[in-house]
Design an enzyme around this catalytic site. Sequence first.
Site, PDB file in Angstrom:
ATOM      1  CG  PHE B   7      -1.635   1.290   1.474  1.00 15.17           C
ATOM      2  CD1 PHE B   7      -2.875   1.517   0.890  1.00 15.17           C
ATOM      3  CD2 PHE B   7      -1.095   2.296   2.288  1.00 15.17           C
ATOM      4  CE1 PHE B   7      -3.559   2.715   1.104  1.00 15.17           C
ATOM      5  CE2 PHE B   7      -1.774   3.490   2.498  1.00 15.17           C
ATOM      6  CZ  PHE B   7      -3.001   3.691   1.908  1.00 15.17           C
ATOM      7  CD  GLU B 130      -7.346  22.882   2.104  1.00 14.28           C
ATOM      8  OE1 GLU B 130      -7.934  23.957   1.945  1.00 14.28           O
ATOM      9  OE2 GLU B 130      -7.517  21.890   1.381  1.00 14.28           O
TER      10      GLU B 130
END
Lengths: 173, 173
Positions: B7, B130
């Site tokens: 992964f 953010e």
Amino acid sequence: MENKEIFKGKIFTLEQIDVTIHNKEYRRDIIRHPGGVGVLLIVDDKVLLVKQMRHAIDQETLEIPAGKLEYGEDPMTAGLRELNEEAGYECKRLKPIIHFVSTPGFCDEVIWLYEAIEPYVTKHKLAMDEDEEITKVWIDLKEIQQMLQNNQIIDGKTIIALQYALLERRDVK
Amino acid sequence: MENKEIFKGKIFTLEQIDVTIHNKEYRRDIIRHPGGVGVLLIVDDKVLLVKQMRHAIDQETLEIPAGKLEYGEDPMTAGLRELNEEAGYECKRLKPIIHFVSTPGFCDEVIWLYEAIEPYVTKHKLAMDEDEEITKVWIDLKEIQQMLQNNQIIDGKTIIALQYALLERRDVK
């Protein structure tokens, strides 16, 4: 928040979760880990560390006796087991030092640290797992601060336990 | 030793490696991580900690200003960036405290800790990512030992940095 299992291994599970931050959705990859335990063992002002090969970093480390919890296992039970298996010691009791998250940015592993109070050599040594390979090393507490400064000890939980020992014994210098 | 990528995410990669222990082969699941940095900032005997939500443990933590390295990034450069972004500070120099592996049983993450020497408020504040949400908290060094004992601080790198500060300033009690 929806969780999706990506991988399930022997030691940990990898999940993806959706989180909302400032009204926006983000996907986060998370490692779920059963947690671990470490035991500070000091006998006659010497600390027991175990030298072992860590394949993740392809390097030998010096660490306090430690191990992984079984899911749901009591950390103290695991601490007594690792103290026996890796150090060959028992103790009157385990005193909690602290518990902490090793790397909370992406992993939920909690490590429980204890100090072995009134330790003694066990007469009933447990066998280690067959895939463990360790060597015991006794190090004088007086050398520990220098070893930390020289970065000879690089395992996080071991650093926390040793700094704790130095803070508790401010007379040892 | 053969490595197999299972992964690849934004923060880390999961690999399987084969290792030989006592002439027997074992498969190990390993997390590859670019590493992190943390900065101890003390102004007038007060430590700056940032309160933030850690979704992996579904809990708020108090941590020193810290962040992830880009692959190959110099840890000091990253330290100065995080000090600016999360604390709003610059400093004359970063003094290395220690570097350590957060959880070497399955992960290669190295965390580099520094102390900000001669810090001052920046006039050129960088914007945060953010998806970061933090609150700054200044805590008196005198309260730190009690907070550690009460397990109010549970982040490993933060505990190491704070114990270091207490060991360096043995007069503060």
